[in-house]
Scaffold this motif. Structure first.
Motif, PDB file in Angstrom:
ATOM      1  N   PRO A   1     -35.199  28.818  73.660  1.00 33.91           N
ATOM      2  CA  PRO A   1     -35.559  27.190  73.711  1.00 33.91           C
ATOM      3  C   PRO A   1     -34.704  26.396  74.515  1.00 33.91           C
ATOM      4  O   PRO A   1     -33.657  26.821  75.155  1.00 33.91           O
ATOM      5  N   ALA A   2     -35.071  25.223  74.857  1.00 28.24           N
ATOM      6  CA  ALA A   2     -34.609  24.578  76.026  1.00 28.24           C
ATOM      7  C   ALA A   2     -33.311  23.742  75.197  1.00 28.24           C
ATOM      8  O   ALA A   2     -33.535  22.835  74.824  1.00 28.24           O
ATOM      9  N   THR A   3     -32.006  24.304  75.495  1.00 30.16           N
ATOM     10  CA  THR A   3     -31.011  23.906  74.832  1.00 30.16           C
ATOM     11  C   THR A   3     -29.968  23.566  75.956  1.00 30.16           C
ATOM     12  O   THR A   3     -28.683  23.539  75.449  1.00 30.16           O
ATOM     13  N   GLU A   4     -30.063  23.189  77.182  1.00 30.09           N
ATOM     14  CA  GLU A   4     -29.139  23.084  78.163  1.00 30.09           C
ATOM     15  C   GLU A   4     -28.322  22.001  77.747  1.00 30.09           C
ATOM     16  O   GLU A   4     -27.249  21.840  78.230  1.00 30.09           O
ATOM     17  N   ALA A   5     -28.762  20.834  77.323  1.00 29.01           N
ATOM     18  CA  ALA A   5     -28.169  19.462  77.206  1.00 29.01           C
ATOM     19  C   ALA A   5     -27.142  19.910  75.961  1.00 29.01           C
ATOM     20  O   ALA A   5     -26.006  19.185  76.412  1.00 29.01           O
ATOM     21  N   TYR A   6     -27.206  20.819  75.058  1.00 30.48           N
ATOM     22  CA  TYR A   6     -26.082  21.014  74.085  1.00 30.48           C
ATOM     23  C   TYR A   6     -25.131  21.721  74.857  1.00 30.48           C
ATOM     24  O   TYR A   6     -23.986  21.633  74.490  1.00 30.48           O
TER      25      TYR A   6
ATOM     26  N   ALA B   1     -19.493  31.362  83.083  1.00 28.75           N
ATOM     27  CA  ALA B   1     -20.376  31.185  81.673  1.00 28.75           C
ATOM     28  C   ALA B   1     -21.535  30.332  82.070  1.00 28.75           C
ATOM     29  O   ALA B   1     -22.638  30.791  81.527  1.00 28.75           O
ATOM     30  N   ILE B   2     -21.509  29.332  82.597  1.00 35.06           N
ATOM     31  CA  ILE B   2     -22.613  28.476  82.934  1.00 35.06           C
ATOM     32  C   ILE B   2     -23.782  29.171  83.939  1.00 35.06           C
ATOM     33  O   ILE B   2     -25.097  28.994  83.520  1.00 35.06           O
ATOM     34  N   TRP B   3     -23.499  29.393  84.986  1.00 35.66           N
ATOM     35  CA  TRP B   3     -24.172  29.897  86.089  1.00 35.66           C
ATOM     36  C   TRP B   3     -24.504  31.298  86.346  1.00 35.66           C
ATOM     37  O   TRP B   3     -25.450  31.874  86.783  1.00 35.66           O
ATOM     38  N   PHE B   4     -23.441  31.952  85.757  1.00 34.59           N
ATOM     39  CA  PHE B   4     -23.736  33.679  86.050  1.00 34.59           C
ATOM     40  C   PHE B   4     -23.668  34.503  85.012  1.00 34.59           C
ATOM     41  O   PHE B   4     -23.414  35.933  85.033  1.00 34.59           O
TER      42      PHE B   4
ATOM     43  N   VAL C   1     -28.417  34.042  79.652  1.00 31.26           N
ATOM     44  CA  VAL C   1     -29.159  33.052  78.538  1.00 31.26           C
ATOM     45  C   VAL C   1     -29.306  33.872  77.232  1.00 31.26           C
ATOM     46  O   VAL C   1     -30.112  34.954  77.389  1.00 31.26           O
ATOM     47  N   ASP C   2     -28.890  33.489  76.323  1.00 35.82           N
ATOM     48  CA  ASP C   2     -29.088  34.131  74.958  1.00 35.82           C
ATOM     49  C   ASP C   2     -30.927  34.048  74.664  1.00 35.82           C
ATOM     50  O   ASP C   2     -31.448  32.831  74.825  1.00 35.82           O
ATOM     51  N   ALA C   3     -31.493  34.810  74.184  1.00 34.37           N
ATOM     52  CA  ALA C   3     -33.054  34.870  74.214  1.00 34.37           C
ATOM     53  C   ALA C   3     -33.558  33.928  72.940  1.00 34.37           C
ATOM     54  O   ALA C   3     -34.314  33.396  72.983  1.00 34.37           O
TER      55      ALA C   3
ATOM     56  N   LEU D   1     -31.128  31.587  71.066  1.00 31.66           N
ATOM     57  CA  LEU D   1     -30.496  30.077  70.967  1.00 31.66           C
ATOM     58  C   LEU D   1     -30.565  29.241  72.248  1.00 31.66           C
ATOM     59  O   LEU D   1     -30.209  28.157  72.550  1.00 31.66           O
ATOM     60  N   GLY D   2     -30.919  29.939  73.336  1.00 26.05           N
ATOM     61  CA  GLY D   2     -30.946  29.426  74.627  1.00 26.05           C
ATOM     62  C   GLY D   2     -29.527  29.160  75.445  1.00 26.05           C
ATOM     63  O   GLY D   2     -28.602  29.739  74.697  1.00 26.05           O
ATOM     64  N   ALA D   3     -29.407  28.127  76.232  1.00 29.88           N
ATOM     65  CA  ALA D   3     -28.231  27.993  77.083  1.00 29.88           C
ATOM     66  C   ALA D   3     -27.014  27.434  76.082  1.00 29.88           C
ATOM     67  O   ALA D   3     -25.906  27.723  76.292  1.00 29.88           O
ATOM     68  N   ALA D   4     -27.320  26.932  74.950  1.00 28.80           N
ATOM     69  CA  ALA D   4     -26.487  26.371  74.124  1.00 28.80           C
ATOM     70  C   ALA D   4     -25.326  27.460  73.567  1.00 28.80           C
ATOM     71  O   ALA D   4     -24.159  27.132  73.133  1.00 28.80           O
ATOM     72  N   GLN D   5     -26.158  28.785  73.415  1.00 27.34           N
ATOM     73  CA  GLN D   5     -25.169  29.748  73.028  1.00 27.34           C
ATOM     74  C   GLN D   5     -23.963  29.839  73.872  1.00 27.34           C
ATOM     75  O   GLN D   5     -22.734  30.371  73.374  1.00 27.34           O
ATOM     76  N   LYS D   6     -23.947  29.458  75.125  1.00 32.10           N
ATOM     77  CA  LYS D   6     -22.754  29.503  75.866  1.00 32.10           C
ATOM     78  C   LYS D   6     -21.519  28.857  75.720  1.00 32.10           C
ATOM     79  O   LYS D   6     -20.486  28.942  76.032  1.00 32.10           O
TER      80      LYS D   6
END
Lengths: 60, 237
Positions: A26-31, B37-40, B43-45, B47-52
């Protein structure tokens, strides 16, 4: 047929809001950005506070 | 009272810098780990990037709850035993830096929870007890500001500090004692960690970087307390 019967039960038992999707995560980059901005911002604010305290104590 | 005359001498101010070499190194380490953490890091399948957020949330929780509150308890009990002012200052510094780290935990947690649980806040055992601990440590610092006499301030806050830290083992066990939203152990468990190697490497680097930052901030905060007390002693003389 049996798969159709089982699917809703599995979905009900799943407590996680997101499940893996075919189209990708899911697109959660903003979070993510919000989490990192909060962390870095809080740390910088504390550094500024400490710098002001030290300057004040040195001046008396 | 046994005093630390070696560190506070009226007329001779201790040297304190807001950012010294140790703190600069810790800040660079934290920034580097954020970049990794952000770029390298994958991404969690689910939860997406928020898992970071995991890479800042968990290390700050470990340092803020276990290390800061552990130091608060040990130095408070130590003060009550041998009445050394340096232990009082260490307890004060641990409480304040711990409050900062726990504040980051309580602020980043809801952002992550919104994406993984679908809600900003849940009154479950671990979150609620962590909020209580944060309020207790805040109360500890407010108490310090409210008591005029240095001896009374140190004694009363040492009692409160050692009692507040008793909440930490309870917070640790909440995931086992109560049904809640927080997962069980992910890294420190008898089986293999439930993280892929790239994520585990980033997490361990984040833990090391935030540990460095914690001790660097603790050092600056402790030295400032020494400077402040030296200034007070100079003015009283």
């Amino acid at each position: 047929m049996s798969t159709g019967l089982f699917t809703p039960r599995v979905a009900v038992q799943d407590t996680v809001a997101y499940v893996a999707k075919r189209e990708g995560p899911p697109a959660t980059e903003a979070y993510m950005w919000a989490g990192y901005v909060i962390t870095v911002g809080t740390l910088l604010a504390y550094l500024v506070l400490m710098a002001r305290r030290i300057a004040k104590s040195k001046q008396g | 009272m046994a005093t630390s005359a070696a560190t506070i001498t009226p007329g001779k101010m201790p040297e304190v810098k807001p950012v010294d070499g140790f703190l600069a190194l810790a800040l660079v380490a934290v920034l580097a780990v954020c970049v990794r953490a952000i770029w390298f890091t994958p991404v969690d399948a689910m939860l997406g990037a928020a898992q970071k957020i995991f890479y800042v949330h968990v290390p700050t929780a470990i340092m803020g709850l276990y290390v800061a509150c552990g130091l608060l308890a040990v130095s408070s009990i130590g003060y009550l035993w041998i009445k050394d002012e340096r232990l009082d200052r260490l307890a004060e510094a641990s409480a304040e830096v711990g409050l900062l780290f726990m504040g980051i935990v309580l602020a980043t947690g809801p952002v992550w929870a919104r994406t993984s649980w679908g809600t900003w806040w849940v009154w479950e055992a671990r979150i609620t007890s962590t909020l209580f601990l944060w309020l207790l440590v805040l109360g500890y610092l407010v108490l310090r500001g409210a008591v005029e006499s240095p001896e009374n301030r140190a004694r009363l806050s040492a009692v409160m500090g050692s009692l507040a830290a008793l909440l930490v083992p309870f917070i640790h066990l909440t995931v086992k004692l109560f049904r809640g939203m927080h997962p069980g152990p992910v890294v420190l468990k008898p089986e293999k960690p439930s993280l892929p190697p790239e994520m585990l490497a980033t997490f361990l680097m984040a833990l090391a970087a935030f540990a460095l930052l914690f001790f660097a901030l603790l050092r600056v905060r402790f030295r400032w307390a020494t400077l402040r007390d030296a200034r007070a002693a100079l003015e009283a003389a």
